[in-house]
Each structure stands twice: as structure tokens, then as C-alpha cells.
Design a protein around this motif. Structure first.
Motif, PDB file in Angstrom:
ATOM      1  N   VAL A 166     -20.358 -27.035 -45.216  1.00 62.72           N
ATOM      2  CA  VAL A 166     -19.000 -26.873 -45.735  1.00 62.72           C
ATOM      3  C   VAL A 166     -18.960 -27.525 -47.112  1.00 62.72           C
ATOM      4  O   VAL A 166     -19.318 -28.694 -47.256  1.00 62.72           O
ATOM      5  CB  VAL A 166     -17.950 -27.531 -44.812  1.00 62.72           C
ATOM      6  CG1 VAL A 166     -16.554 -27.398 -45.413  1.00 62.72           C
ATOM      7  CG2 VAL A 166     -18.000 -26.935 -43.414  1.00 62.72           C
ATOM      8  N   LYS A 167     -18.538 -26.758 -48.112  1.00 66.07           N
ATOM      9  CA  LYS A 167     -18.433 -27.286 -49.473  1.00 66.07           C
ATOM     10  C   LYS A 167     -17.073 -26.911 -50.032  1.00 66.07           C
ATOM     11  O   LYS A 167     -16.567 -25.820 -49.777  1.00 66.07           O
ATOM     12  CB  LYS A 167     -19.540 -26.732 -50.357  1.00 66.07           C
ATOM     13  CG  LYS A 167     -20.918 -27.193 -49.913  1.00 66.07           C
ATOM     14  CD  LYS A 167     -22.000 -26.761 -50.857  1.00 66.07           C
ATOM     15  CE  LYS A 167     -23.348 -27.251 -50.340  1.00 66.07           C
ATOM     16  NZ  LYS A 167     -24.422 -26.967 -51.261  1.00 66.07           N
ATOM     17  N   SER A 168     -16.493 -27.848 -50.791  1.00 60.94           N
ATOM     18  CA  SER A 168     -15.196 -27.569 -51.390  1.00 60.94           C
ATOM     19  C   SER A 168     -15.105 -28.191 -52.773  1.00 60.94           C
ATOM     20  O   SER A 168     -15.843 -29.122 -53.102  1.00 60.94           O
ATOM     21  CB  SER A 168     -14.064 -28.096 -50.506  1.00 60.94           C
ATOM     22  OG  SER A 168     -14.055 -29.508 -50.496  1.00 60.94           O
ATOM     23  N   ILE A 169     -14.189 -27.656 -53.555  1.00 62.72           N
ATOM     24  CA  ILE A 169     -13.876 -28.203 -54.870  1.00 62.72           C
ATOM     25  C   ILE A 169     -12.393 -28.532 -54.865  1.00 62.72           C
ATOM     26  O   ILE A 169     -11.549 -27.647 -54.679  1.00 62.72           O
ATOM     27  CB  ILE A 169     -14.204 -27.206 -55.993  1.00 62.72           C
ATOM     28  CG1 ILE A 169     -15.692 -26.861 -55.970  1.00 62.72           C
ATOM     29  CG2 ILE A 169     -13.793 -27.784 -57.348  1.00 62.72           C
ATOM     30  CD1 ILE A 169     -16.085 -25.764 -56.938  1.00 62.72           C
ATOM     31  N   GLY A 170     -12.076 -29.807 -55.035  1.00 56.97           N
ATOM     32  CA  GLY A 170     -10.692 -30.248 -55.072  1.00 56.97           C
ATOM     33  C   GLY A 170     -10.189 -30.287 -56.502  1.00 56.97           C
ATOM     34  O   GLY A 170     -10.956 -30.522 -57.439  1.00 56.97           O
ATOM     35  N   TYR A 171      -8.887 -30.052 -56.670  1.00 55.48           N
ATOM     36  CA  TYR A 171      -8.288 -30.051 -58.002  1.00 55.48           C
ATOM     37  C   TYR A 171      -6.789 -30.282 -57.898  1.00 55.48           C
ATOM     38  O   TYR A 171      -6.200 -30.161 -56.822  1.00 55.48           O
ATOM     39  CB  TYR A 171      -8.575 -28.728 -58.717  1.00 55.48           C
ATOM     40  CG  TYR A 171      -7.981 -27.516 -58.024  1.00 55.48           C
ATOM     41  CD1 TYR A 171      -6.771 -26.978 -58.439  1.00 55.48           C
ATOM     42  CD2 TYR A 171      -8.628 -26.924 -56.944  1.00 55.48           C
ATOM     43  CE1 TYR A 171      -6.219 -25.879 -57.804  1.00 55.48           C
ATOM     44  CE2 TYR A 171      -8.079 -25.829 -56.302  1.00 55.48           C
ATOM     45  CZ  TYR A 171      -6.880 -25.309 -56.736  1.00 55.48           C
ATOM     46  OH  TYR A 171      -6.332 -24.231 -56.093  1.00 55.48           O
ATOM     47  N   ASP A 172      -6.175 -30.633 -59.014  1.00 53.69           N
ATOM     48  CA  ASP A 172      -4.723 -30.762 -59.107  1.00 53.69           C
ATOM     49  C   ASP A 172      -4.208 -29.600 -59.931  1.00 53.69           C
ATOM     50  O   ASP A 172      -4.682 -29.362 -61.044  1.00 53.69           O
ATOM     51  CB  ASP A 172      -4.326 -32.088 -59.755  1.00 53.69           C
ATOM     52  CG  ASP A 172      -4.576 -33.264 -58.833  1.00 53.69           C
ATOM     53  OD1 ASP A 172      -4.099 -33.218 -57.690  1.00 53.69           O
ATOM     54  OD2 ASP A 172      -5.257 -34.218 -59.255  1.00 53.69           O
ATOM     55  N   SER A 173      -3.235 -28.883 -59.379  1.00 53.44           N
ATOM     56  CA  SER A 173      -2.669 -27.715 -60.039  1.00 53.44           C
ATOM     57  C   SER A 173      -1.202 -27.966 -60.345  1.00 53.44           C
ATOM     58  O   SER A 173      -0.466 -28.460 -59.486  1.00 53.44           O
ATOM     59  CB  SER A 173      -2.805 -26.495 -59.122  1.00 53.44           C
ATOM     60  OG  SER A 173      -2.021 -25.429 -59.600  1.00 53.44           O
TER      61      SER A 173
ATOM     62  N   GLY B  59       0.212 -28.171 -56.823  1.00 49.00           N
ATOM     63  CA  GLY B  59      -0.096 -29.558 -56.495  1.00 49.00           C
ATOM     64  C   GLY B  59      -1.564 -29.746 -56.154  1.00 49.00           C
ATOM     65  O   GLY B  59      -2.425 -28.986 -56.589  1.00 49.00           O
ATOM     66  N   ARG B  60      -1.855 -30.752 -55.343  1.00 46.56           N
ATOM     67  CA  ARG B  60      -3.237 -31.062 -54.969  1.00 46.56           C
ATOM     68  C   ARG B  60      -3.743 -30.014 -53.984  1.00 46.56           C
ATOM     69  O   ARG B  60      -3.059 -29.670 -53.013  1.00 46.56           O
ATOM     70  CB  ARG B  60      -3.297 -32.451 -54.341  1.00 46.56           C
ATOM     71  CG  ARG B  60      -4.701 -32.925 -54.095  1.00 46.56           C
ATOM     72  CD  ARG B  60      -4.727 -34.425 -53.772  1.00 46.56           C
ATOM     73  NE  ARG B  60      -6.013 -34.736 -53.203  1.00 46.56           N
ATOM     74  CZ  ARG B  60      -6.202 -35.132 -51.949  1.00 46.56           C
ATOM     75  NH1 ARG B  60      -5.186 -35.307 -51.147  1.00 46.56           N
ATOM     76  NH2 ARG B  60      -7.416 -35.372 -51.506  1.00 46.56           N
ATOM     77  N   ALA B  61      -4.958 -29.500 -54.243  1.00 42.48           N
ATOM     78  CA  ALA B  61      -5.513 -28.437 -53.409  1.00 42.48           C
ATOM     79  C   ALA B  61      -7.034 -28.481 -53.464  1.00 42.48           C
ATOM     80  O   ALA B  61      -7.627 -29.206 -54.264  1.00 42.48           O
ATOM     81  CB  ALA B  61      -5.018 -27.075 -53.888  1.00 42.48           C
ATOM     82  N   SER B  62      -7.658 -27.685 -52.597  1.00 40.85           N
ATOM     83  CA  SER B  62      -9.104 -27.484 -52.661  1.00 40.85           C
ATOM     84  C   SER B  62      -9.413 -26.057 -52.228  1.00 40.85           C
ATOM     85  O   SER B  62      -8.661 -25.450 -51.465  1.00 40.85           O
ATOM     86  CB  SER B  62      -9.863 -28.490 -51.785  1.00 40.85           C
ATOM     87  OG  SER B  62      -9.549 -28.321 -50.426  1.00 40.85           O
ATOM     88  N   VAL B  63     -10.497 -25.535 -52.765  1.00 38.04           N
ATOM     89  CA  VAL B  63     -11.016 -24.243 -52.328  1.00 38.04           C
ATOM     90  C   VAL B  63     -12.413 -24.499 -51.810  1.00 38.04           C
ATOM     91  O   VAL B  63     -13.135 -25.357 -52.321  1.00 38.04           O
ATOM     92  CB  VAL B  63     -11.033 -23.190 -53.459  1.00 38.04           C
ATOM     93  CG1 VAL B  63      -9.628 -22.809 -53.859  1.00 38.04           C
ATOM     94  CG2 VAL B  63     -11.816 -23.676 -54.657  1.00 38.04           C
ATOM     95  N   GLY B  64     -12.797 -23.776 -50.761  1.00 35.52           N
ATOM     96  CA  GLY B  64     -14.101 -24.051 -50.197  1.00 35.52           C
ATOM     97  C   GLY B  64     -14.654 -22.902 -49.392  1.00 35.52           C
ATOM     98  O   GLY B  64     -13.990 -21.882 -49.186  1.00 35.52           O
TER      99      GLY B  64
END
Length: 95
Positions: free
Chosen positions: A12-19, A23-28
Motif C-alpha cells: 500500500v502506497k500513498s501520497i499525502g497533500y494539503d489542498s 483540505g488534507r488528503a491522500s491518494v494511493g
């Protein structure tokens, strides 16, 4: 800033970011397998590709979510996932 995360020996891999818009989110992406996650904050999970079979805290049965479908996970809880094929998701961290 992007934060790269890896779980379950790289399955499982994800990239977190602030939009600014969500708001705060991640895609993975999750490889085929079974996983248990814990949450600190409530989460809104949307399936992008593939499918996620989920046992949400308090739910009596497993539920399957497919692309475009969303489920919610309560704060400070644990939820289980079964993934039959590589699947992508968007996770929004709610306050």
C-alpha cells in the motif's frame, strides 16, 4: 508539500497533500491483499479504480465499493479491507 507513505511491506502506497479545495488528503494504491487500518480523524474514502471490500466499524457485514463510491470511517477506529485487484483511492481527512 507531498508526503510519501508506504505500508504493509510496500503493498500500500500513498501520497499525502494539503489542498485548498478539499483540505488534507491522500491518494494511493493498494495491491491485492487484506489490510487493517486505524484512524485518528474521521475519513472519507472514495474508490478511484478497482474495488474495496470494507468492514466498517459498527457495520454487521462487509460492503463492496467500486469506482466513484464513497464510504466514511469514524475517528479513532479500526477498519478492515479486502482487495482482490490493484485498486486506487482518494482519502479525505475530515475534522
Amino acid at each position: 508539500m507531498l508526503n510519501v507513505n508506504e505500508y504493509f511491506a510496500g503493498k500500500v502506497k500513498s501520497i499525502g497533500y494539503d489542498s485548498g479545495s478539499i483540505g488534507r488528503a491522500s491518494v494511493g494504491v493498494m495491491e491485492k491483499g487484506e489490510y487493517t487500518f486505524t484512524t485518528d480523524r474521521p475519513e472519507e474514502m472514495t474508490v478511484v479504480t478497482g474495488a474495496l471490500r470494507v468492514l466498517i466499524p459498527g457495520a454487521p457485514d462487509w460492503q463492496v465499493f467500486t469506482p466513484g463510491e464513497t464510504f466514511f470511517v469514524p475517528e479513532r477506529s479500526e477498519f478492515n479491507l479486502q482487495v482482490a485487484e490493484p485498486s486506487a483511492y482518494l482519502c479525505k481527512y475530515l475534522s
